[in-house]
Design an enzyme around this catalytic site. Structure first.
Site, PDB file in Angstrom:
ATOM      1  N   ASP A 157      -2.862  -1.799  -5.177  1.00 15.17           N
ATOM      2  CA  ASP A 157      -3.425  -0.717  -4.395  1.00 15.17           C
ATOM      3  C   ASP A 157      -4.130   0.328  -5.380  1.00 15.17           C
ATOM      4  O   ASP A 157      -3.615   0.616  -6.485  1.00 15.17           O
ATOM      5  CB  ASP A 157      -2.155   0.043  -3.793  1.00 15.17           C
ATOM      6  CG  ASP A 157      -2.749   1.556  -3.060  1.00 15.17           C
ATOM      7  OD1 ASP A 157      -3.918   1.619  -2.973  1.00 15.17           O
ATOM      8  OD2 ASP A 157      -1.674   2.094  -2.749  1.00 15.17           O
ATOM      9  N   ASN A 168       0.869  -1.317   0.161  1.00 11.05           N
ATOM     10  CA  ASN A 168      -0.129  -0.054  -0.005  1.00 11.05           C
ATOM     11  C   ASN A 168       0.898   1.308   0.054  1.00 11.05           C
ATOM     12  O   ASN A 168       1.996   0.992   0.246  1.00 11.05           O
ATOM     13  CB  ASN A 168      -0.875  -0.032   1.184  1.00 11.05           C
ATOM     14  CG  ASN A 168      -1.874  -0.978   1.265  1.00 11.05           C
ATOM     15  OD1 ASN A 168      -2.747  -1.375   0.118  1.00 11.05           O
ATOM     16  ND2 ASN A 168      -2.228  -2.085   2.268  1.00 11.05           N
ATOM     17  N   CYS A 169       0.371   2.336  -0.530  1.00 16.95           N
ATOM     18  CA  CYS A 169       0.759   3.721  -0.233  1.00 16.95           C
ATOM     19  C   CYS A 169       1.847   3.812   0.921  1.00 16.95           C
ATOM     20  O   CYS A 169       1.155   3.443   1.889  1.00 16.95           O
ATOM     21  CB  CYS A 169      -0.205   4.522  -0.459  1.00 16.95           C
ATOM     22  SG  CYS A 169       0.404   6.273  -0.601  1.00 16.95           S
ATOM     23  N   PRO A 170       2.876   4.423   0.920  1.00 18.87           N
ATOM     24  CA  PRO A 170       3.616   4.729  -0.330  1.00 18.87           C
ATOM     25  C   PRO A 170       4.679   3.847  -1.153  1.00 18.87           C
ATOM     26  O   PRO A 170       5.276   4.315  -2.015  1.00 18.87           O
ATOM     27  CB  PRO A 170       4.477   5.984   0.301  1.00 18.87           C
ATOM     28  CG  PRO A 170       4.797   5.292   1.437  1.00 18.87           C
ATOM     29  CD  PRO A 170       3.582   4.606   2.061  1.00 18.87           C
ATOM     30  N   MET A 171       4.391   2.410  -0.805  1.00  8.76           N
ATOM     31  CA  MET A 171       5.488   1.615  -1.189  1.00  8.76           C
ATOM     32  C   MET A 171       5.392   1.333  -2.545  1.00  8.76           C
ATOM     33  O   MET A 171       6.614   1.379  -3.210  1.00  8.76           O
ATOM     34  CB  MET A 171       5.153   0.495  -0.435  1.00  8.76           C
ATOM     35  CG  MET A 171       5.537   0.444   1.259  1.00  8.76           C
ATOM     36  SD  MET A 171       7.041   1.400   1.385  1.00  8.76           S
ATOM     37  CE  MET A 171       8.629   0.377   0.722  1.00  8.76           C
TER      38      MET A 171
END
Length: 84
Positions: free
Chosen positions: A44, A17-20
């Site tokens: 995501d 998920n964000c920010p990955m």
């Protein structure tokens, strides 16, 4: 998706998920040669806007195309990013 791209590498960030997705895309694109295309696979839904915004605000990166498909009942967002 409307075009076919020959990806130099595929980055699989499904399940992240964000920010990955953006963080790992930046790391991967930095390792590519100029003109190389990176295919990014993500689950995501925010990756569409996140990667689009990142590419728009980053010199030397072009977002070529985004799309989505269903794989085993899961929506997978595919992004093609070119290192310029």
């Amino acid at each position: 998706m409307t075009q076919e791209f020959t990806a130099a590498e595929t980055l699989d960030v499904r399940g992240e998920n964000c920010p990955m997705p953006v963080v790992k895309t930046k790391q991967a694109i930095d390792d590519l040669e100029s003109g190389d295309v990176l295919e990014v696979l993500a689950t995501d839904p925010g990756s569409e806007s996140d990667l689009g915004g990142w590419a728009d605000s980053t010199d030397g990166v072009a977002l070529l195309e985004q799309g989505q498909t269903e794989m085993d009942g899961v929506t997978v967002y595919t992004h093609y990013v070119r290192n310029e």
